[in-house]
Write a protein that holds these residues in place. Structure first.
Motif, PDB file in Angstrom:
ATOM      1  N   SER A 129       6.334  -8.521  -1.740  1.00 46.83           N
ATOM      2  CA  SER A 129       6.440  -8.474  -0.272  1.00 46.83           C
ATOM      3  C   SER A 129       5.336  -9.281   0.399  1.00 46.83           C
ATOM      4  O   SER A 129       5.483  -9.720   1.539  1.00 46.83           O
ATOM      5  CB  SER A 129       6.387  -7.022   0.224  1.00 46.83           C
ATOM      6  OG  SER A 129       5.079  -6.478   0.124  1.00 46.83           O
ATOM      7  N   LEU A 169      14.153  -6.419  -9.626  1.00 45.35           N
ATOM      8  CA  LEU A 169      12.935  -6.378  -8.810  1.00 45.35           C
ATOM      9  C   LEU A 169      12.514  -7.771  -8.347  1.00 45.35           C
ATOM     10  O   LEU A 169      11.494  -7.912  -7.670  1.00 45.35           O
ATOM     11  CB  LEU A 169      11.787  -5.748  -9.610  1.00 45.35           C
ATOM     12  CG  LEU A 169      11.957  -4.289 -10.051  1.00 45.35           C
ATOM     13  CD1 LEU A 169      10.754  -3.851 -10.895  1.00 45.35           C
ATOM     14  CD2 LEU A 169      12.121  -3.373  -8.848  1.00 45.35           C
ATOM     15  N   LYS A 217       6.708  -4.493  -6.215  1.00 45.37           N
ATOM     16  CA  LYS A 217       7.362  -4.601  -4.905  1.00 45.37           C
ATOM     17  C   LYS A 217       6.364  -5.000  -3.824  1.00 45.37           C
ATOM     18  O   LYS A 217       6.673  -5.833  -2.950  1.00 45.37           O
ATOM     19  CB  LYS A 217       8.039  -3.279  -4.556  1.00 45.37           C
ATOM     20  CG  LYS A 217       9.241  -2.946  -5.438  1.00 45.37           C
ATOM     21  CD  LYS A 217       9.850  -1.602  -5.063  1.00 45.37           C
ATOM     22  CE  LYS A 217      11.085  -1.299  -5.908  1.00 45.37           C
ATOM     23  NZ  LYS A 217      11.678   0.031  -5.589  1.00 45.37           N
ATOM     24  N   LEU A 218       5.159  -4.425  -3.877  1.00 44.68           N
ATOM     25  CA  LEU A 218       4.139  -4.746  -2.891  1.00 44.68           C
ATOM     26  C   LEU A 218       3.696  -6.197  -3.020  1.00 44.68           C
ATOM     27  O   LEU A 218       3.592  -6.926  -2.020  1.00 44.68           O
ATOM     28  CB  LEU A 218       2.942  -3.811  -3.059  1.00 44.68           C
ATOM     29  CG  LEU A 218       1.761  -4.027  -2.102  1.00 44.68           C
ATOM     30  CD1 LEU A 218       2.198  -3.874  -0.648  1.00 44.68           C
ATOM     31  CD2 LEU A 218       0.627  -3.044  -2.433  1.00 44.68           C
ATOM     32  N   GLN A 241       6.031   4.120 -12.482  1.00 43.23           N
ATOM     33  CA  GLN A 241       6.340   4.062 -11.053  1.00 43.23           C
ATOM     34  C   GLN A 241       5.239   3.343 -10.277  1.00 43.23           C
ATOM     35  O   GLN A 241       5.521   2.626  -9.315  1.00 43.23           O
ATOM     36  CB  GLN A 241       6.547   5.481 -10.508  1.00 43.23           C
ATOM     37  CG  GLN A 241       7.824   6.158 -10.997  1.00 43.23           C
ATOM     38  CD  GLN A 241       9.083   5.401 -10.588  1.00 43.23           C
ATOM     39  OE1 GLN A 241       9.098   4.664  -9.593  1.00 43.23           O
ATOM     40  NE2 GLN A 241      10.151   5.570 -11.359  1.00 43.23           N
ATOM     41  N   SER A 242       3.988   3.509 -10.704  1.00 43.64           N
ATOM     42  CA  SER A 242       2.884   2.770 -10.066  1.00 43.64           C
ATOM     43  C   SER A 242       3.067   1.268 -10.243  1.00 43.64           C
ATOM     44  O   SER A 242       2.839   0.481  -9.308  1.00 43.64           O
ATOM     45  CB  SER A 242       1.539   3.185 -10.665  1.00 43.64           C
ATOM     46  OG  SER A 242       1.213   4.514 -10.319  1.00 43.64           O
ATOM     47  N   PRO A 252      -2.630  -1.563  -4.932  1.00 41.09           N
ATOM     48  CA  PRO A 252      -2.629  -1.217  -3.496  1.00 41.09           C
ATOM     49  C   PRO A 252      -3.992  -1.328  -2.836  1.00 41.09           C
ATOM     50  O   PRO A 252      -4.088  -1.734  -1.666  1.00 41.09           O
ATOM     51  CB  PRO A 252      -2.117   0.231  -3.494  1.00 41.09           C
ATOM     52  CG  PRO A 252      -1.275   0.330  -4.716  1.00 41.09           C
ATOM     53  CD  PRO A 252      -1.990  -0.501  -5.750  1.00 41.09           C
ATOM     54  N   VAL A 261       5.914  -0.354 -10.773  1.00 41.05           N
ATOM     55  CA  VAL A 261       7.067  -0.798  -9.987  1.00 41.05           C
ATOM     56  C   VAL A 261       6.676  -0.953  -8.520  1.00 41.05           C
ATOM     57  O   VAL A 261       7.033  -1.941  -7.866  1.00 41.05           O
ATOM     58  CB  VAL A 261       8.243   0.187 -10.145  1.00 41.05           C
ATOM     59  CG1 VAL A 261       9.365  -0.155  -9.168  1.00 41.05           C
ATOM     60  CG2 VAL A 261       8.772   0.158 -11.578  1.00 41.05           C
ATOM     61  N   ARG A 262       5.932   0.023  -8.008  1.00 43.98           N
ATOM     62  CA  ARG A 262       5.473  -0.079  -6.606  1.00 43.98           C
ATOM     63  C   ARG A 262       4.568  -1.296  -6.431  1.00 43.98           C
ATOM     64  O   ARG A 262       4.628  -1.991  -5.403  1.00 43.98           O
ATOM     65  CB  ARG A 262       4.737   1.198  -6.198  1.00 43.98           C
ATOM     66  CG  ARG A 262       5.648   2.409  -5.994  1.00 43.98           C
ATOM     67  CD  ARG A 262       4.926   3.539  -5.296  1.00 43.98           C
ATOM     68  NE  ARG A 262       3.846   4.086  -6.107  1.00 43.98           N
ATOM     69  CZ  ARG A 262       3.983   5.074  -6.975  1.00 43.98           C
ATOM     70  NH1 ARG A 262       5.183   5.636  -7.142  1.00 43.98           N
ATOM     71  NH2 ARG A 262       2.958   5.529  -7.658  1.00 43.98           N
ATOM     72  N   ALA A 263       3.731  -1.571  -7.430  1.00 42.80           N
ATOM     73  CA  ALA A 263       2.834  -2.732  -7.357  1.00 42.80           C
ATOM     74  C   ALA A 263       3.626  -4.033  -7.321  1.00 42.80           C
ATOM     75  O   ALA A 263       3.304  -4.945  -6.552  1.00 42.80           O
ATOM     76  CB  ALA A 263       1.878  -2.725  -8.556  1.00 42.80           C
ATOM     77  N   GLU A 276      10.941   3.898 -17.783  1.00 47.55           N
ATOM     78  CA  GLU A 276       9.919   4.888 -17.430  1.00 47.55           C
ATOM     79  C   GLU A 276       9.473   5.775 -18.591  1.00 47.55           C
ATOM     80  O   GLU A 276       8.273   5.906 -18.860  1.00 47.55           O
ATOM     81  CB  GLU A 276      10.431   5.750 -16.279  1.00 47.55           C
ATOM     82  CG  GLU A 276       9.375   6.704 -15.735  1.00 47.55           C
ATOM     83  CD  GLU A 276       9.778   7.306 -14.401  1.00 47.55           C
ATOM     84  OE1 GLU A 276       8.947   8.008 -13.808  1.00 47.55           O
ATOM     85  OE2 GLU A 276      10.926   7.068 -13.965  1.00 47.55           O
TER      86      GLU A 276
END
Length: 337
Positions: free
Chosen positions: A160, A190, A156-157, A149-150, A113, A152-154, A135
């Motif tokens: 995008s 994902l 998706k980011l 979770q970090s 991020p 997975v968020r990475a 997880e």
């Protein structure tokens, strides 16, 4: 598509050229480790056991580019440590992609991020996110809750923003085929571009020596995983021959020269999993290493190794050579069916 068409074409041409020249010890992937420092302490890794004086070292941009030019491999994998801790990583990636090297930037995703805006999407750049299972399993292996979770968020980011994203998975003892299949289903949901996998290998520097798989255990695990995945759209960033090798259907020898490793210590001999010293140049690594000493059947340390850095180069070369051999035999009137 797990591997871009341009990469497949260029790699095939590269291997064919090396084969025609009669070269045996040529590199496919340079393992470029510009630092050992990391923001995690994973149970299967020994990099962070280096003394502070080494953990604080960094390869400069110029040193990284010089290593890539010296080696000549078409693909550069940048592991660590955690590469995004390197302040000059955007500059390193920019210079490598400008040279049309296929770069795989390996990261646990935690720093994505805050650093994503320093990179630009490119067909030559793939972010390779470390995930060793769902997880509970992943957070246990990396010894810190919330990392899954970090990651997975990475993912998706990054998706995008238009980046190519692969995942990098190592299976340790205790992994079940059912959990692995569920994990791969989740990754494909994902929309990752590809998945890289390997069996954990008990190399000397690793902290936890009790979580690794024997070769027989690896074969059994992967055979059952692939059976569960039959008919599913799992995209692996491997040749089908290497996947067959993991399942025990192919018998390959290791090609440690296929993935040479350059780190803050120098060029590691023979591969990044064995600690047999370092040399100052790629030329010295290739010419002064007795490659026949290593590998399954030659070195007892290698008995259970099935890691892609050694066996994928053999499998990829085989996959390129077989059609060529078949075409030549067909021209001579030999039945190749």
């Amino acid at each position: 598509m797990a591997i871009p068409a341009i990469q497949i074409a260029r790699l095939g041409k590269y291997i064919l050229t090396q084969t025609i020249k009669g070269n045996r010890h040529y590199p496919l992937v340079l393992m470029l480790e510009p630092l050992f420092q990391c923001n995690l302490r994973c149970k299967g890794c020994g990099k962070v056991n280096q003394p502070a004086s080494i953990l604080n070292q960094r390869l400069s941009v110029d040193e990284c580019i010089a290593a890539v030019e010296e080696c000549g491999a078409p693909i550069v994998s940048i592991p660590g440590g955690e590469p995004l801790l390197h302040p000059d990583m955007p500059a390193i990636v920019k210079e490598l992609t400008r040279r049309k090297k296929f770069v795989y930037l390996c990261t646990n995703g935690i720093l994505i991020p805050e650093r994503i805006n320093q990179f630009k999407p490119s067909p030559y750049l793939t972010f390779n996110i470390h995930l060793d299972g769902l997880e509970e399993i992943h957070d246990r292996i990396v010894c810190k809750q919330g990392v899954f979770q970090s990651a997975v968020r990475a993912i998706k980011l990054l998706k995008s923003k238009g980046f190519r994203v692969n995942t990098n998975t190592t299976f340790f003892g205790g992994q079940t085929p059912e959990n692995a299949a569920e994990f791969f289903d989740f990754l494909m949901s994902l929309n990752v571009d590809g998945m890289t996998l390997s069996a954990a290998f008990s190399y000397e520097a690793a902290e936890d020596q009790d979580s690794f798989l024997t070769r027989a255990q690896s074969n059994k695990l992967f055979r059952e995983i692939f059976k569960l995945g039959k008919g599913k759209n799992w995209d692996f960033s491997h040749s089908s021959f290497y996947l067959d090798f993991l399942a025990g259907n192919q018998d390959y020898s290791c090609s440690p020269w296929g993935n040479p490793c350059r780190s803050v210590h120098g060029w590691q001999r023979p591969c990044y999993l064995l600690e047999d010293g370092f040399v100052s140049s790629y030329k010295e690594l290739i010419e002064d290493t007795d490659w026949d000493k290593f590998g399954v059947g030659n070195d007892p340390r290698c008995a259970n190794c099935m890691v892609h850095c050694g066996f994928e180069p053999t499998a990829v070369a085989d996959s390129v050579k077989r059609p060529i051999k078949g075409a030549m035999l067909a021209l001579k009137g030999v039945n190749v069916d």
